[in-house]
Design a protein around this motif. Structure first.
Motif, short mmCIF file in Angstrom:
data_model
loop_
_atom_site.label_atom_id
_atom_site.label_comp_id
_atom_site.label_asym_id
_atom_site.label_seq_id
_atom_site.Cartn_x
_atom_site.Cartn_y
_atom_site.Cartn_z
N LEU A 1 -8.13 -29.73 5.64
CA LEU A 1 -7.67 -28.84 6.70
C LEU A 1 -6.53 -29.48 7.50
CD1 LEU A 1 -11.13 -27.59 8.01
CD2 LEU A 1 -9.43 -26.23 6.80
N ASP A 2 -5.88 -30.49 6.91
CA ASP A 2 -4.85 -31.22 7.64
C ASP A 2 -3.72 -30.33 8.13
OD1 ASP A 2 -6.27 -33.47 7.30
OD2 ASP A 2 -5.05 -34.28 5.66
N LYS A 3 -3.31 -29.36 7.31
CA LYS A 3 -2.15 -28.55 7.67
C LYS A 3 -2.49 -27.39 8.59
CE LYS A 3 -2.21 -25.36 3.76
NZ LYS A 3 -1.40 -24.75 2.70
N TYR A 4 -3.79 -27.22 8.91
CA TYR A 4 -4.21 -26.12 9.78
C TYR A 4 -4.58 -26.66 11.15
CZ TYR A 4 -4.59 -23.53 5.40
OH TYR A 4 -4.33 -22.94 4.19
N GLU A 5 -4.34 -25.87 12.14
CA GLU A 5 -4.77 -26.20 13.49
C GLU A 5 -6.17 -25.66 13.68
OE1 GLU A 5 -1.95 -24.66 16.20
OE2 GLU A 5 -0.42 -26.13 15.74
N GLY A 6 -7.15 -26.50 13.44
CA GLY A 6 -8.52 -26.04 13.47
C GLY A 6 -8.95 -25.56 12.10
N LEU A 7 -9.59 -24.40 12.03
CA LEU A 7 -10.07 -23.85 10.77
C LEU A 7 -9.00 -23.00 10.11
CD1 LEU A 7 -13.70 -22.83 11.76
CD2 LEU A 7 -12.97 -24.88 10.55
N SER A 8 -9.13 -22.88 8.78
CA SER A 8 -8.18 -22.06 8.02
C SER A 8 -8.60 -20.60 8.05
CB SER A 8 -8.11 -22.56 6.58
OG SER A 8 -7.42 -21.63 5.77
N THR A 9 -7.62 -19.72 8.07
CA THR A 9 -7.87 -18.29 7.92
C THR A 9 -7.56 -17.82 6.50
OG1 THR A 9 -5.63 -17.79 8.70
CG2 THR A 9 -7.41 -17.83 10.35
N SER A 10 -7.25 -18.76 5.62
CA SER A 10 -6.93 -18.43 4.23
C SER A 10 -8.18 -18.47 3.37
CB SER A 10 -5.89 -19.41 3.69
OG SER A 10 -5.69 -19.25 2.29
N ALA A 11 -8.23 -17.60 2.38
CA ALA A 11 -9.30 -17.65 1.39
C ALA A 11 -9.00 -18.74 0.36
CB ALA A 11 -9.44 -16.29 0.71
N VAL A 12 -9.97 -18.97 -0.50
CA VAL A 12 -9.83 -19.98 -1.55
C VAL A 12 -9.97 -19.30 -2.90
CG1 VAL A 12 -10.91 -22.02 -2.59
CG2 VAL A 12 -10.68 -21.86 -0.12
N ILE A 13 -9.10 -19.63 -3.82
CA ILE A 13 -9.14 -19.08 -5.19
C ILE A 13 -9.76 -20.11 -6.12
CG2 ILE A 13 -7.80 -18.17 -7.10
CD1 ILE A 13 -7.88 -16.36 -4.67
N LEU A 14 -10.86 -19.72 -6.73
CA LEU A 14 -11.57 -20.58 -7.69
C LEU A 14 -11.25 -20.07 -9.09
CD1 LEU A 14 -13.63 -22.79 -8.32
CD2 LEU A 14 -15.46 -21.13 -7.88
N LYS A 15 -10.63 -20.91 -9.89
CA LYS A 15 -10.10 -20.50 -11.19
C LYS A 15 -10.85 -21.21 -12.32
CE LYS A 15 -5.75 -20.45 -13.85
NZ LYS A 15 -4.32 -20.81 -13.80
N LEU B 1 -17.50 -30.60 6.30
CA LEU B 1 -17.85 -31.98 6.58
C LEU B 1 -16.87 -32.60 7.56
CD1 LEU B 1 -18.80 -33.29 3.01
CD2 LEU B 1 -20.35 -32.50 4.83
N LYS B 2 -17.36 -33.58 8.27
CA LYS B 2 -16.53 -34.32 9.22
C LYS B 2 -15.55 -35.21 8.48
CE LYS B 2 -17.94 -38.11 10.89
NZ LYS B 2 -18.67 -39.22 11.54
N GLY B 3 -14.33 -35.27 8.96
CA GLY B 3 -13.34 -36.18 8.42
C GLY B 3 -13.11 -37.35 9.34
N ASP B 4 -11.90 -37.89 9.32
CA ASP B 4 -11.56 -39.03 10.15
C ASP B 4 -11.24 -38.59 11.57
OD1 ASP B 4 -11.86 -40.72 7.99
OD2 ASP B 4 -9.76 -40.51 7.38
N VAL B 5 -11.22 -39.56 12.46
CA VAL B 5 -10.77 -39.37 13.84
C VAL B 5 -9.66 -40.38 14.10
CG1 VAL B 5 -11.40 -39.44 16.27
CG2 VAL B 5 -13.03 -38.58 14.60
N HIS B 6 -8.50 -39.88 14.50
CA HIS B 6 -7.40 -40.79 14.80
C HIS B 6 -6.77 -40.39 16.13
CE1 HIS B 6 -5.49 -37.44 12.59
NE2 HIS B 6 -4.48 -37.64 13.43
N THR B 7 -6.01 -41.28 16.67
CA THR B 7 -5.39 -41.05 17.97
C THR B 7 -3.94 -40.62 17.79
OG1 THR B 7 -4.78 -43.39 18.13
CG2 THR B 7 -6.88 -42.72 19.12
N SER B 8 -3.48 -39.77 18.71
CA SER B 8 -2.11 -39.29 18.68
C SER B 8 -1.72 -38.84 20.06
CB SER B 8 -1.97 -38.12 17.68
OG SER B 8 -2.76 -37.04 18.11
N GLN B 9 -0.42 -38.70 20.28
CA GLN B 9 0.06 -38.20 21.56
C GLN B 9 -0.21 -36.71 21.66
OE1 GLN B 9 1.19 -39.86 24.09
NE2 GLN B 9 1.13 -41.88 23.06
#
Length: 821
Positions: A163-177, A239-247
């Protein structure tokens, strides 16, 4: 990656690759989220496009949370229903965000081979592999040699969706192929090439709502030319990921804050993830409790759940110690009675958005770590339970999936009830065309019942185009890819009436959508009453035989798609694809019926002897499926004396566009011209019989005499499939009902038709069966993709679509599975 491969090699030598060890149960400092009293200050709600007040941002670094979705895919079994080619096959799996394209592929994270394949077998070659270039997973190759072959794959692959590129949760669906990879064989049995090619693809869509928690059966069938069944279960959590600090920085995604400080603007994303972890935890607890009841396995979460709201649990992580923790739990209890918001599982939610936003960043951080540990513990508990009870979990989820089909596929199905008329009369306009409610309004628009049915289906199709599917179920893209292209099925349950009287009429009563479920329940309860009582002997068996009969100039495999769906519902059914009349459908129906009767009796005796050798035979269920004139051949076969001992075993009859009343009244002039040419040029006897020209006296014709024979009254279930788009078979003939041409015909022709119609319906009314289900199913295909050509113009497209599509069969058969078991 090298370390992962070495670990796998070590595990594989022991025939099992185990996942990472489960973490210990959450300790007193990490078992639940810290809480405090909700600040009474009213939050400021920002409208879309409105800029927040200019806060003074804090300049020190702040904690930023990361999370990911883990999707565990269990590949249990590969079952070959109807593959056309032998060879080496394997399943390739990829996963991606729907909105991100191929640039947002999921990453394989771990593999568990919970039952080791037989590497010494000639039918297994190599091992599974992960391709780092396209982030795909491929099962080990396996060899397919014959139909109805089972291959146990017994492997779990999990993917991580960042979810790195999303601010919070994603609103996109997932395609399982899923891709079916195939490598052909040489004549000596060796593989033709080391690289398999993609033979078929089956995609599924996982909606955003399901990404916080999903446990579902997901059958993979690929397509009509590669008919298989891959038993797969899909499990998802956050699942929980990492926690890092930023401005800290202000972004445009925040729409609700408690006050105007920069800290609250920044922590909105973190609060969303805390809330999502809380939901994921509750879903996992609920699913584990369901499994505990369904598979009879002890799953003791009492100690775990009892500590979730323990005040002592937060004493070490909250300022003020146990006193602040006590205040926190009191606030949660108060919130339960005041907020009343709902969780996905329907329980009252005490963690409202306002409450989570009122927590400080330190409290959010503690909550994030605590909830993350709890979810990870539950997730690994679930995976361990699944691995140890994979068969029971699969059966439980498969039954739940089968039950959900009735509700999910009801989008394309319209249910109604029809009273069977006491008697059709030949003078004047038949009263059965005057209905009530919506149906009567439609019938006033046109005098042609076929056009009325087509118009009704088209109106329903237009309403589907406006729908927005918003559920948590996995969506099969063969169906949900384009909602407007899926066939519309109008199901009319015909309510039985007493035997023929001198007067009477029929009427249509549409069921509301809310009554559709009771309609299905009513049919299911009656079907269950027909099941034979179980014998005390465990070795006794019910022999279930299904006979499939092709139509004019047909092939014995014409109905293979319907057969495949039947086998998916009842894998133990014995199927006979009739071959005795291939290349012989130009002759007399009586001769074709005799050949079929001989073929069926021989097949039944063979299967009876086989069952008798292995145990006792408790009962027989003999069902028939016919397409086009194959239905006439079936009815002709049932009149033969050699079939008489088996008539009491007749169970379900499915007529797919069958001309039960012939072509005495046919409005398709082009098709009638073709029939005339066949009679003149080839002297086809069956065409003479279909058009009532086989005898100058209509009462001596084949069809009139057939209607006097008791060919329908012994079936427990009768399902007539028709299509108003089918120009090859008159609409009324396929449905065994009144036609407008005969309604006002007072000539001998009209009287003969009325006698045939009443005689046929009398067989269905006959009290030979205590509970008989009689349904008419109108199937309306989307033929717009075929354009305007000769096939669509003369009505051949819909007639053949019954053989080239299995979606309609899925809808009908899985909505009424009791009729096909």
């Amino acid at each position: 990656m090298l370390l992962r491969r070495l670990r796998w090699i070590i595990g594989f030598n022991h025939h099992k690759i185990s996942s990472s060890p489960s973490p210990p149960p959450p300790s007193s400092s990490a078992s639940s989220s810290p809480k405090r009293l909700v600040n009474a200050a009213k939050p400021i709600l920002l409208q879309p496009g409105q800029s927040p007040p200019h806060p003074k941002l804090k300049e020190h670094p702040m904690s930023e949370f990361e999370a990911l979705h883990e999707v565990a895919i269990y590949i249990h079994r590969f079952h070959n229903l109807d593959l056309f080619q032998q060879g080496w096959y394997q399943i390739k799996i990829t996963m991606r965000w729907e909105e991100g394209g191929n640039s947002s592929l999921a990453t394989p994270s771990r593999v568990v081979q919970y039952d080791a394949p037989d590497l010494g077998s000639n039918d297994v070659c190599g091992v599974w592999r992960i391709d780092d270039t396209d982030h795909s997973f491929s099962t080990h190759p396996f060899r397919i040699k014959y139909a109805r072959q089972d291959v146990l794959l017994s492997v779990m692959i999990s993917f991580n969706l960042s979810l790195d590129k999303y601010e919070g949760l994603s609103t996109s669906a997932v395609i399982l192929k899923f891709e079916l990879m195939h490598a052909p064989l040489f004549a000596n049995g060796l593989q033709a090439s080391p690289d398999a090619y993609s033979a078929a693809i089956h995609e599924f869509r996982i909606p955003p709502k399901a990404l916080l928690g999903l446990h579902s059966y997901c059958p993979v069938h690929f397509d009509a030319f590669h008919a298989v069944l891959v038993d797969i279960t899909v499990h998802i959590t956050l699942l929980k990921g990492d926690v890092h600090t930023s401005q800290p920085k202000v972004t445009s995604g925040y729409t609700a804050v408690k006050d105007v400080t920069g800290e609250n603007l920044y922590k909105s994303k973190q609060a969303v993830l805390v809330r999502a972890l809380l939901t994921a935890r509750d879903i996992l607890i609920e699913e584990l409790q369901k499994l505990h009841k369904s598979i009879n396995q002890t799953i003791d979460l009492t100690d775990f759940t009892s500590k979730l709201d323990d005040p002592k649990l937060f004493a070490s992580s909250l300022p003020g110690g146990a006193e602040s923790a006590h205040t926190l739990v009191s606030a949660e209890a108060s919130a339960k009675s005041q907020i009343g918001s709902q969780k996905p599982n329907g329980n009252v939610d005490s963690w409202s958005n306002e409450y989570i936003l009122s927590l400080s960043m330190d409290e959010l951080l503690n909550s994030f770590h605590s909830l993350g540990s709890q979810v990870l513990y539950l997730w690994n508990t679930f995976l361990k339970l699944h691995r140890a009870n994979s068969t029971k979990v699969l059966e439980f989820l498969r039954d739940a999936w089968a039950n959900d089909r009735k509700a999910e596929w009801s989008i394309w199905m319209v249910y109604s009830k029809v009273d069977m008329p006491h008697q059709y009369i030949s003078s004047g306009v038949d009263d059965s065309y005057h209905g009530r409610g919506r149906t009567s309004v439609l019938r006033k628009l046109t005098d042609d019942p076929a056009q009325t049915a087509a118009m009704r289906a088209e109106l329903h199709r237009r309403s589907i185009e406006q729908m927005r599917i918003n559920n948590r179920s996995i969506q099969d893209m063969h169906i949900f890819g384009d909602l407007s292209r899926v066939p519309i099925v109008i199901v009319e349950r015909v309510v039985n009436a007493p035997l023929r009287t001198t007067s009477g009429n029929s009427y249509f009563t549409d069921l509301n959508q809310k009554n559709a479920s009771s309609f299905l329940t009513d049919i299911g309860s009656k079907a269950k009453k027909k099941l034979p009582t179980a014998s005390p002997q465990q070795s006794s068996r019910v022999l279930k035989i299904v006979v499939f009969v092709h139509g004019f100039q047909g092939h014995h495999l014409d109905l293979r798609l319907v057969r495949n769906q039947w086998l998916l519902i009842d894998p133990k059914a014995e199927c006979l694809m009739s071959e005795v009349n291939e290349d012989k459908t130009y002759g007399d129906f009586r001769e074709m019926g005799l050949r079929l009767a001989q073929e069926v009796t021989k097949f039944v005796k063979k299967k009876m002897e086989k069952v008798s050798r292995s145990g006792s035979l408790r009962n027989i269920k003999l069902s028939f499926v016919g397409h086009s004139i194959g239905n006439v051949i079936i009815r002709a076969a049932l009149t033969e004396s050699i079939m008489e001992p088996y008539l009491r075993y007749l169970y379900t009859y499915v007529s797919v566009s069958g001309p039960h009343l012939g072509y005495l009244y046919s409005s398709n002039s082009l098709f009638n011209s073709g029939l005339w040419l066949l009679k003149k040029l080839k002297g086809t006897q069956c065409i003479h019989q279909l058009t009532y020209t086989d005898d100058p006296d209509l009462q001596n014709t084949f069809f009139y005499k057939l209607s006097k024979q008791k060919t329908l009254e012994n079936f427990k279930n009768i399902i007539l499939l028709s299509s108003p788009q089918d120009g090859y078979v008159p609409y009324h003939s396929a449905r065994i009902e009144m036609c407008q041409g005969a309604a006002g015909d007072i000539s001998k022709k009209g009287k003969v038709f009325m006698d045939m119609l009443n005689d046929s319906l009398d067989q269905i009314r006959a009290p030979s069966c205590e509970h008989r289900l009689f349904m008419r199913c109108d199937v309306n295909f989307d033929v717009s993709s075929q354009g305007r050509n000769l096939n669509t113009f003369i009505g051949r497209a819909a007639h053949i679509e019954f053989l080239e599509s299995d979606v309609f069969a899925r809808f009908i058969m899985w909505s009424f599975p009791e009729l096909f078991r």
